[in-house]
Design a protein around this motif. Structure first.
Motif, PDB file in Angstrom:
ATOM      1  N   TYR B 146       0.809  -1.216   0.000  1.00 54.33           N
ATOM      2  CA  TYR B 146       0.000   0.000   0.000  1.00 54.33           C
ATOM      3  C   TYR B 146       0.841   1.264   0.000  1.00 54.33           C
ATOM      4  O   TYR B 146       0.434   2.285  -0.546  1.00 54.33           O
ATOM      5  CB  TYR B 146      -0.948  -0.023   1.204  1.00 54.33           C
ATOM      6  CG  TYR B 146      -1.924  -1.186   1.152  1.00 54.33           C
ATOM      7  CD1 TYR B 146      -1.916  -2.185   2.111  1.00 54.33           C
ATOM      8  CD2 TYR B 146      -2.824  -1.300   0.105  1.00 54.33           C
ATOM      9  CE1 TYR B 146      -2.786  -3.262   2.047  1.00 54.33           C
ATOM     10  CE2 TYR B 146      -3.695  -2.384   0.026  1.00 54.33           C
ATOM     11  CZ  TYR B 146      -3.669  -3.351   0.996  1.00 54.33           C
ATOM     12  OH  TYR B 146      -4.521  -4.417   0.920  1.00 54.33           O
ATOM     13  N   GLU B 150       0.323   4.029  -2.621  1.00 51.67           N
ATOM     14  CA  GLU B 150      -0.072   5.350  -2.117  1.00 51.67           C
ATOM     15  C   GLU B 150       0.676   6.479  -2.822  1.00 51.67           C
ATOM     16  O   GLU B 150       0.094   7.489  -3.233  1.00 51.67           O
ATOM     17  CB  GLU B 150       0.183   5.418  -0.604  1.00 51.67           C
ATOM     18  CG  GLU B 150      -0.305   6.694   0.042  1.00 51.67           C
ATOM     19  CD  GLU B 150       0.309   6.918   1.421  1.00 51.67           C
ATOM     20  OE1 GLU B 150       0.559   8.073   1.786  1.00 51.67           O
ATOM     21  OE2 GLU B 150       0.562   5.912   2.115  1.00 51.67           O
ATOM     22  N   TYR B 170      -6.722   5.960  -3.360  1.00 49.46           N
ATOM     23  CA  TYR B 170      -5.778   6.793  -2.610  1.00 49.46           C
ATOM     24  C   TYR B 170      -6.267   6.914  -1.159  1.00 49.46           C
ATOM     25  O   TYR B 170      -5.502   6.755  -0.204  1.00 49.46           O
ATOM     26  CB  TYR B 170      -5.664   8.163  -3.272  1.00 49.46           C
ATOM     27  CG  TYR B 170      -4.685   9.097  -2.605  1.00 49.46           C
ATOM     28  CD1 TYR B 170      -4.993  10.448  -2.475  1.00 49.46           C
ATOM     29  CD2 TYR B 170      -3.460   8.655  -2.106  1.00 49.46           C
ATOM     30  CE1 TYR B 170      -4.096  11.323  -1.864  1.00 49.46           C
ATOM     31  CE2 TYR B 170      -2.564   9.520  -1.496  1.00 49.46           C
ATOM     32  CZ  TYR B 170      -2.888  10.848  -1.367  1.00 49.46           C
ATOM     33  OH  TYR B 170      -2.028  11.709  -0.766  1.00 49.46           O
ATOM     34  N   THR B 173      -5.486   3.705   0.666  1.00 51.53           N
ATOM     35  CA  THR B 173      -4.066   3.538   1.027  1.00 51.53           C
ATOM     36  C   THR B 173      -3.692   4.478   2.175  1.00 51.53           C
ATOM     37  O   THR B 173      -2.865   4.136   3.013  1.00 51.53           O
ATOM     38  CB  THR B 173      -3.121   3.782  -0.177  1.00 51.53           C
ATOM     39  OG1 THR B 173      -3.385   5.076  -0.709  1.00 51.53           O
ATOM     40  CG2 THR B 173      -3.304   2.744  -1.255  1.00 51.53           C
ATOM     41  N   LEU B 174      -4.330   5.631   2.207  1.00 49.24           N
ATOM     42  CA  LEU B 174      -4.056   6.548   3.327  1.00 49.24           C
ATOM     43  C   LEU B 174      -4.541   5.957   4.649  1.00 49.24           C
ATOM     44  O   LEU B 174      -3.897   6.086   5.689  1.00 49.24           O
ATOM     45  CB  LEU B 174      -4.719   7.910   3.082  1.00 49.24           C
ATOM     46  CG  LEU B 174      -4.038   8.804   2.038  1.00 49.24           C
ATOM     47  CD1 LEU B 174      -4.915  10.004   1.698  1.00 49.24           C
ATOM     48  CD2 LEU B 174      -2.671   9.285   2.548  1.00 49.24           C
TER      49      LEU B 174
END
Lengths: 184, 242
Positions: B146, B150, B170, B173-174
């Motif tokens: 990730y 990211e 996104y 992944t954050l």
């Protein structure tokens, strides 16, 4: 009359001989079912892997020390052991409050049930003796540990710097305390 | 029981008697039920201690085999059952085929992991040529890398904030990267829009709170996932567990 040994006894032998090919077959035929059961009963895949491995090791011990003779299919046996182990684990984690698992009798053949019961009893007994062993004094623990190394007692005595007579006497006393602790 | 009997029993079970001594002791046992019982208990104790304490090379080898097979049959097989739904949408540059996902992965540790539905990201672009950032990101994402995904998605999102797919992944992944607040900024915006990821974004808003153990906000966002959308069942289930 003794029942005929099931052809799946070869899987028990495979555990004793560390026959990776056959053990892989065990995984192929049993792991998925165990995984599904545990995952659907408040567990995860790591739990399933641990329980499965423990069950196979228990079977190994039972075969080695108690000459386990399988009279039922291996996968039914291992699945029942895993179920019971997981059930106990959940009890330990206080996720369920039941005293026995009602599925066992219904889901399993008499033979599978009896063999699993016996194995569970043996495992529990081993644990009880180990717990008692831990409560013994240091000298007793040392003597018993040494005695379990498979060396001749004369050698053990020599290594411990005591006489053979003392070692035997002391060991018999230590074991008597251990037996007494487990009985009470 | 007297000490002599205790010593004899020990010598008998441990095989420390000669033949004559054994015979004598067996004779003695015949007339002494207590002694017979003690010998049996001693034997059981010896088996148990041997099982637990004696060095056992074959057991160690077996454990190694089991460890390896466990990895193959349990960990590596941690595949999810994925429900793939394709949604085609057109943005200025390309038509992107979106592979949404998942659904059920019961063998995970945390609720967040258990209910993470977007376990893989699939990108299919029209036309040929070099792999796009989005495709690269998808490859990393699917390998569960990730952090790498990211970085690429951050660029993609910065270049085109209206790319809902980039925004959605996104955001995820954050969350993975413990930047829940930043993720929520993006997901909330996505939820306000009308993209294919509108309700997936709501679901992941909830999951971001689940991850931080903020049950109240998690419940609030789960209610934004309406019936008929792909995460509805999971959302209901998760809500009941909070």
């Amino acid at each position: 009359m003794a029942k005929a040994t099931h052809p799946d006894q070869r899987y028990v032998t495979a555990l004793l001989n560390n026959d990776a090919g056959l053990i892989d077959e065990i995984y192929k035929s049993c792991a998925r079912q165990v995984k599904s059961y545990i995952c659907f009963n408040n567990g995860n895949e790591d739990d399933a892997a641990d329980i499965f491995q423990e069950a196979l090791i228990d079977i190994y011990h039972q075969a080695k020390n108690k000459n386990l003779q399988l009279t039922c299919p291996f996968n039914a046996f291992v699945f029942l052991i895993c179920k019971r182990k997981w059930f106990n684990e959940l009890k330990k984690r206080s996720l369920i409050q039941v005293t026995n698992n009602p599925d066992d009798v219904l889901d399993s053949s008499e033979d599978t049930f009896a063999l699993a019961e016996e194995l569970e009893h043996q495992t529990e007994q081993n644990n009880r003796f180990m717990a008692a062993f831990e409560k013994l004094g240091e000298k007793c623990k040392e003597i018993i540990r040494w005695s379990m190394q498979g060396e001749a007692q004369e050698k053990v005595a020599e290594a411990m710097g005591v006489t053979y007579g003392y070692l035997r006497k002391k060991k018999s006393e230590c074991m008597a305390s251990l037996v007494k602790m487990v009985q009470s | 029981m007297d000490n002599e009997s205790i010593l004899q029993a020990s010598n008998y079970v441990d095989g420390e008697m000669d033949l004559q001594q054994q015979k004598d002791f067996e004779l003695q046992m015949q007339g002494d039920a207590e002694l017979r019982e003690y010998v049996e208990q001693y034997r059981e104790a010896s088996i148990a201690l041997k099982t637990m304490l004696a060095p056992d090379a074959s057991l160690n080898n077996l454990k190694q085999t089991l460890g390896n097979l466990n990895k193959t049959h349990f960990k590596a097989e941690a595949k999810v059952v994925s429900f793939k739904s394709y949604t085609r949408w057109i943005s200025g540059v390309a038509a992107v085929l979106i592979l949404g996902l998942i659904v059920f992965n019961p063998w995970k540790k945390s609720l967040y992991e258990e209910y993470s539905t977007a376990s893989s990201m699939s990108v299919s672009e029209r036309g040929e040529g070099a792999q796009t950032n989005l495709e690269k990101a998808a490859a990393y994402y699917n390998k569960k890398d990730y952090a790498a995904a990211e970085k690429l998605l951050a660029k993609e999102y910065a270049a085109n904030p209206n790319n809902s797919m980039a925004a959605y992944y996104y955001g995820i992944t954050l969350i993975q990267d413990k930047q829940e607040a930043k993720a929520r900024g993006i997901l909330q915006q996505l939820y306000r829009g009308e993209s294919a990821f509108k309700y997936d974004a709501a679901y992941y808003m909830a999951l971001s709170y689940v991850k931080q153990n903020d049950k109240a906000n998690a419940r609030k966002w789960l209610k934004h996932v309406p019936p008929g959308t792909s995460n509805y069942t999971k959302a209901k289930e998760l809500e009941s567990k909070l």
